[in-house]
Design a protein around this motif. Sequence first.
Motif, mmCIF file in Angstrom:
data_model
loop_
_atom_site.group_PDB
_atom_site.id
_atom_site.type_symbol
_atom_site.label_atom_id
_atom_site.label_comp_id
_atom_site.label_asym_id
_atom_site.label_seq_id
_atom_site.Cartn_x
_atom_site.Cartn_y
_atom_site.Cartn_z
ATOM 1 N N LYS A 1 -1.563 70.419 -13.120
ATOM 2 C CA LYS A 1 -1.995 71.445 -14.070
ATOM 3 C C LYS A 1 -2.684 72.626 -13.398
ATOM 4 N N GLY A 2 -2.900 72.548 -12.089
ATOM 5 C CA GLY A 2 -3.529 73.654 -11.375
ATOM 6 C C GLY A 2 -4.529 73.178 -10.345
ATOM 7 N N CYS A 3 -5.014 74.114 -9.572
ATOM 8 C CA CYS A 3 -5.913 73.837 -8.440
ATOM 9 C C CYS A 3 -7.377 73.965 -8.875
ATOM 10 N N HIS A 4 -7.727 73.351 -10.011
ATOM 11 C CA HIS A 4 -9.089 73.439 -10.527
ATOM 12 C C HIS A 4 -9.370 72.294 -11.499
ATOM 13 N N PHE A 5 -10.643 72.004 -11.677
ATOM 14 C CA PHE A 5 -11.078 71.095 -12.735
ATOM 15 C C PHE A 5 -11.045 71.892 -14.039
ATOM 16 N N TYR A 6 -10.938 71.189 -15.162
ATOM 17 C CA TYR A 6 -10.870 71.886 -16.442
ATOM 18 C C TYR A 6 -11.484 71.052 -17.555
ATOM 19 N N ASP A 7 -11.900 71.754 -18.616
ATOM 20 C CA ASP A 7 -12.409 71.113 -19.828
ATOM 21 C C ASP A 7 -11.192 70.603 -20.590
ATOM 22 N N LYS A 8 -11.127 69.300 -20.847
ATOM 23 C CA LYS A 8 -9.936 68.719 -21.481
ATOM 24 C C LYS A 8 -9.670 69.246 -22.886
ATOM 25 N N SER A 9 -10.693 69.618 -23.613
ATOM 26 C CA SER A 9 -10.470 70.071 -24.992
ATOM 27 C C SER A 9 -10.054 71.538 -25.073
ATOM 28 N N THR A 10 -10.524 72.371 -24.133
ATOM 29 C CA THR A 10 -10.215 73.800 -24.206
ATOM 30 C C THR A 10 -9.242 74.264 -23.126
ATOM 31 N N GLY A 11 -9.105 73.496 -22.047
ATOM 32 C CA GLY A 11 -8.257 73.916 -20.927
ATOM 33 C C GLY A 11 -8.953 74.895 -19.997
ATOM 34 N N GLU A 12 -10.195 75.250 -20.306
ATOM 35 C CA GLU A 12 -10.954 76.212 -19.504
ATOM 36 C C GLU A 12 -11.222 75.662 -18.097
#
Length: 122
Positions: free
Chosen positions: A94-105
């Motif tokens: 999904k990308g080279c970063h951590f993200y908030d699962k509910s918002t994708g941020e």
Amino acid sequence: MSYLKEKEEIIGTKVYAYWNLHKKIWSLSDGRHVLYYARNFSMDQVELRVREGGYQKALHEGRKNVHAFAIGTVTSIDDLVPETTRVISYNHQKGCHFYDKSTGEAINKLERCYGGEKVLLA
């Protein structure tokens, strides 16, 4: 030679935390050696870091490797994790970063986080 430490020795230590796919538990490392295995933990002043080389290797080979970490100062180990609604995740597809699962941020820093089973909570 074992680098493993007692639980009390890890509190207040800056560590790299990652979910250990083989042991199904969190590994807390000094960046080179695993210092402690924890079912859950909490840490402050957290940086979420993805190593570019490991990320590229995971994409190229199509399999997981250790290249994404939560880096911070341990405040507790194996205590109950408080209920929270914010789940932080990482998926190299999904990308080279951590993200908030509910918002994708995308997220790269947290004041505090908790390591639960397979996920970070904030």
